[in-house]
Structures are given as structure tokens and as C-alpha cells.
Design a protein around this motif. Structure first.
Motif, PDB file in Angstrom:
ATOM      1  N   PHE A 148       0.861  -1.172   0.000  1.00 21.45           N
ATOM      2  CA  PHE A 148       0.000   0.000   0.000  1.00 21.45           C
ATOM      3  C   PHE A 148       0.900   1.226   0.000  1.00 21.45           C
ATOM      4  N   GLY A 149       0.572   2.223  -0.805  1.00 18.37           N
ATOM      5  CA  GLY A 149       1.397   3.426  -0.859  1.00 18.37           C
ATOM      6  C   GLY A 149       0.560   4.669  -1.089  1.00 18.37           C
ATOM      7  N   PHE A 150       1.204   5.822  -0.990  1.00 16.24           N
ATOM      8  CA  PHE A 150       0.535   7.089  -1.264  1.00 16.24           C
ATOM      9  C   PHE A 150       1.573   8.115  -1.678  1.00 16.24           C
ATOM     10  N   GLU A 151       1.123   9.163  -2.344  1.00 13.63           N
ATOM     11  CA  GLU A 151       2.008  10.269  -2.706  1.00 13.63           C
ATOM     12  C   GLU A 151       1.194  11.544  -2.870  1.00 13.63           C
ATOM     13  N   ALA A 152       1.864  12.656  -2.674  1.00 13.40           N
ATOM     14  CA  ALA A 152       1.238  13.971  -2.800  1.00 13.40           C
ATOM     15  C   ALA A 152       2.214  14.923  -3.463  1.00 13.40           C
ATOM     16  N   GLY A 153       1.686  15.806  -4.287  1.00 10.07           N
ATOM     17  CA  GLY A 153       2.558  16.753  -4.965  1.00 10.07           C
ATOM     18  C   GLY A 153       1.783  17.624  -5.919  1.00 10.07           C
ATOM     19  N   ALA A 154       2.399  17.957  -7.063  1.00 10.38           N
ATOM     20  CA  ALA A 154       1.790  18.906  -7.988  1.00 10.38           C
ATOM     21  C   ALA A 154       2.073  18.520  -9.431  1.00 10.38           C
ATOM     22  N   LEU A 155       1.079  18.766 -10.285  1.00 10.88           N
ATOM     23  CA  LEU A 155       1.207  18.628 -11.727  1.00 10.88           C
ATOM     24  C   LEU A 155       1.203  20.038 -12.309  1.00 10.88           C
ATOM     25  N   PHE A 156       2.292  20.420 -12.956  1.00 12.90           N
ATOM     26  CA  PHE A 156       2.448  21.794 -13.442  1.00 12.90           C
ATOM     27  C   PHE A 156       1.892  21.884 -14.865  1.00 12.90           C
ATOM     28  N   GLN A 157       0.556  21.952 -14.960  1.00 15.15           N
ATOM     29  CA  GLN A 157      -0.117  21.862 -16.247  1.00 15.15           C
ATOM     30  C   GLN A 157      -0.369  23.213 -16.910  1.00 15.15           C
ATOM     31  N   GLY A 158      -0.062  24.311 -16.235  1.00 14.90           N
ATOM     32  CA  GLY A 158      -0.328  25.624 -16.791  1.00 14.90           C
ATOM     33  C   GLY A 158      -1.800  25.987 -16.705  1.00 14.90           C
ATOM     34  N   ALA A 159      -2.146  27.130 -17.231  1.00 20.00           N
ATOM     35  CA  ALA A 159      -3.523  27.614 -17.151  1.00 20.00           C
ATOM     36  C   ALA A 159      -4.441  26.793 -18.050  1.00 20.00           C
ATOM     37  N   VAL A 160      -5.652  26.580 -17.579  1.00 20.60           N
ATOM     38  CA  VAL A 160      -6.682  25.918 -18.375  1.00 20.60           C
ATOM     39  C   VAL A 160      -7.094  26.848 -19.516  1.00 20.60           C
ATOM     40  N   ARG A 161      -7.261  26.297 -20.716  1.00 16.92           N
ATOM     41  CA  ARG A 161      -7.660  27.100 -21.875  1.00 16.92           C
ATOM     42  C   ARG A 161      -9.131  26.849 -22.199  1.00 16.92           C
ATOM     43  N   ILE A 162      -9.926  27.923 -22.197  1.00 18.40           N
ATOM     44  CA  ILE A 162     -11.342  27.840 -22.531  1.00 18.40           C
ATOM     45  C   ILE A 162     -11.495  28.084 -24.034  1.00 18.40           C
ATOM     46  N   ARG A 163     -11.990  27.100 -24.744  1.00 22.19           N
ATOM     47  CA  ARG A 163     -12.161  27.213 -26.193  1.00 22.19           C
ATOM     48  C   ARG A 163     -13.435  27.990 -26.537  1.00 22.19           C
ATOM     49  N   GLU A 164     -13.597  28.316 -27.815  1.00 19.21           N
ATOM     50  CA  GLU A 164     -14.714  29.132 -28.298  1.00 19.21           C
ATOM     51  C   GLU A 164     -16.061  28.537 -27.908  1.00 19.21           C
ATOM     52  N   PHE A 165     -16.960  29.401 -27.430  1.00 17.22           N
ATOM     53  CA  PHE A 165     -18.304  28.983 -27.078  1.00 17.22           C
ATOM     54  C   PHE A 165     -19.172  28.862 -28.339  1.00 17.22           C
ATOM     55  N   THR A 166     -20.118  27.936 -28.272  1.00 18.49           N
ATOM     56  CA  THR A 166     -21.106  27.802 -29.341  1.00 18.49           C
ATOM     57  C   THR A 166     -22.507  27.847 -28.733  1.00 18.49           C
ATOM     58  N   SER A 167     -23.514  28.051 -29.588  1.00 15.49           N
ATOM     59  CA  SER A 167     -24.892  28.155 -29.132  1.00 15.49           C
ATOM     60  C   SER A 167     -25.811  27.454 -30.127  1.00 15.49           C
ATOM     61  N   THR A 168     -26.947  26.962 -29.626  1.00 15.77           N
ATOM     62  CA  THR A 168     -27.933  26.312 -30.503  1.00 15.77           C
ATOM     63  C   THR A 168     -29.164  27.183 -30.722  1.00 15.77           C
ATOM     64  N   GLY A 169     -29.165  28.413 -30.186  1.00 17.75           N
ATOM     65  CA  GLY A 169     -30.349  29.282 -30.256  1.00 17.75           C
ATOM     66  C   GLY A 169     -30.506  29.999 -31.575  1.00 17.75           C
TER      67      GLY A 169
END
Length: 232
Positions: A171-192
Motif C-alpha cells: 500500500f502506498g501514497f504520494e502527494a505533490g503537484a502537476l504543473f499543467q499551466g492555465a486551463v484554456r477555454i475554447r470558443e463557445f457555441t450556441s444552438t439558439g
């Protein structure tokens, strides 16, 4: 937390781990040693298989693949979104065992294919919805959809404990960080009905930018994982 505090925390953990690791090492010397581990890991990166190889007392390597889908919600400028988070990543770590026991300091990277889908529409009782600071009806907007993605390659750094280096269940465990950078929000779309209207498209872009501003500060993803497996 400042870099100085992080460094002090690491030094403290290492200092506390040293005497325990020495006792564990002495106990392991009397039993059969193990080099290969197969495990199932689970935590903030998802759930999946992991294979490890202990090269010697002080160095090891691990590889894992993790997956998980989670339904949740997000909010920006009074607009509520249904969010579906899809965790999917593959990666490897080099483990350094400074005391030759179970305590390890690990560094590596992951191919990060995680993403999130975002959908917003009028809920029961609402007649209008605000998009990019402008007010629209349900028919004009329909369903508002977007997608959030992260960098495809992300370095990782963790501290962990892998259980005794002897054959048998572990049994094991670990803690730390993933340096993934900022989340990128892609272009929004609409069905209206206004989905192709230039002014409405501008409102959609304003909405996307507002949500992007909300997530820009989150550039480090926490790693908190547990594992259970067998050493051969």
C-alpha cells in the motif's frame, strides 16, 4: 505558500522520514527483496494501472495511466454551467529513495489529455439568461456550450511512501503537484436563434473571456494518490 515555506516543509518531511526508513531498512534486510510492482492507483489524477521497477535501493521508475469522468458545476458572472470533467493522462516517474527504504522523492511528466465540457441553459423558472453582460431569452441562446483543455505535456513532482520493499501486497501514497499551466477555454457555441448573429457572437466571446479570467490563476493541479498492489 512561499518557496521558502515549501522548502522548509520538504526538509521537515525528509527529517521525519529518516529514522523510520532506517528501522524499515533493517527489517527488510531479513526478508526477500522485490524489484517489480503491479498496482492500481486512484486519486486526483483518476484511477488506473501502475507498473514499477526498483532498480536498486535508491532508484526506481514507475509508469501509469489514469482515467475518470466526473460531473459537476461551474459558475461565472451569474451564469451556471453543467461541467463534465474527463481525466485522462499517461506518464512516468523517476523515484529517488534517499534512505534506501520506502520514502521517495519523485519527478517526471504526464501526457495530459484531460478536458472538460461546459453547458449552460435556462433552468426551470428562468425567462432570460445573461451572456457576456447582455440579457437574452431561452430561444435566442438555446444551449451554450464550451470546452476547457490543458497543456498536453505537464511536469510532475511528488513526495511519497511506497510500503516495504518486500514481496507481497503493498500500500502506498504520494502527494505533490502537476504543473499543467492555465486551463484554456475554447470558443463557445450556441444552438439558439441568434447563434450566427454577430452581436451575439461578440457576447459569446465576452462570456468565454470572463470564464477564462476566472481560471487563469489555477496553473498547478494537486496530486494526491493512493495505491494498492503486489510486489513480485
Amino acid at each position: 505558500m512561499t518557496k521558502t515555506n515549501i522548502a522548509l516543509a520538504v526538509v521537515g518531511i525528509v527529517a521525519l522520514a529518516a529514522p523510520v526508513a532506517a528501522q524499515e531498512r533493517a527489517a527488510e534486510d531479513s526478508g526477500p527483496r522485490s524489484t517489480v510492482t503491479a498496482a492500481i492507483v486512484g486519486g486526483t489524477l483518476g484511477i488506473g494501472p501502475e507498473l514499477g521497477f526498483r532498480i536498486n535501493d535508491h532508484i526506481g521508475i514507475r509508469g501509469s495511466a489514469t482515467f475518470l469522468s466526473i460531473n459537476g458545476s461551474a459558475s461565472s458572472d451569474d451564469t451556471d454551467y453543467d461541467a463534465k470533467l474527463r481525466l485522462k493522462s499517461f506518464g512516468g516517474m523517476v523515484d529517488i529513495y534517499p534512505f534506501g527504504g520506502s520514502f521517495r522523492i519523485s519527478g517526471g511528466a504526464r501526457a495530459n489529455r484531460s478536458n472538460a465540457g461546459l453547458d449552460a441553459e435556462l433552468s426551470n423558472g428562468q425567462s432570460t439568461i445573461e451572456v457576456g453582460g447582455e440579457t437574452y431569452t431561452a430561444a435566442q441562446v438555446g444551449t451554450l456550450s464550451g470546452r476547457a483543455e490543458v497543456k498536453k505535456f505537464a511536469p510532475a513532482l511528488t513526495l511519497g511512501w511506497s510500503g516495504g520493499n518486500r514481496r507481497g501486497f503493498m500500500f502506498g501514497f504520494e502527494a505533490g503537484a502537476l504543473f499543467q499551466g492555465a486551463v484554456r477555454i475554447r470558443e463557445f457555441t450556441s444552438t439558439g436563434t441568434l447563434r450566427n448573429d454577430p452581436n451575439f457572437r461578440a457576447s459569446l466571446e465576452d462570456e468565454r473571456r470572463s470564464l477564462q479570467d476566472d481560471v487563469d490563476k489555477y496553473k498547478v493541479y494537486p496530486i494526491l494518490m493512493t495505491s494498492i498492489g503486489y510486489r513480485f
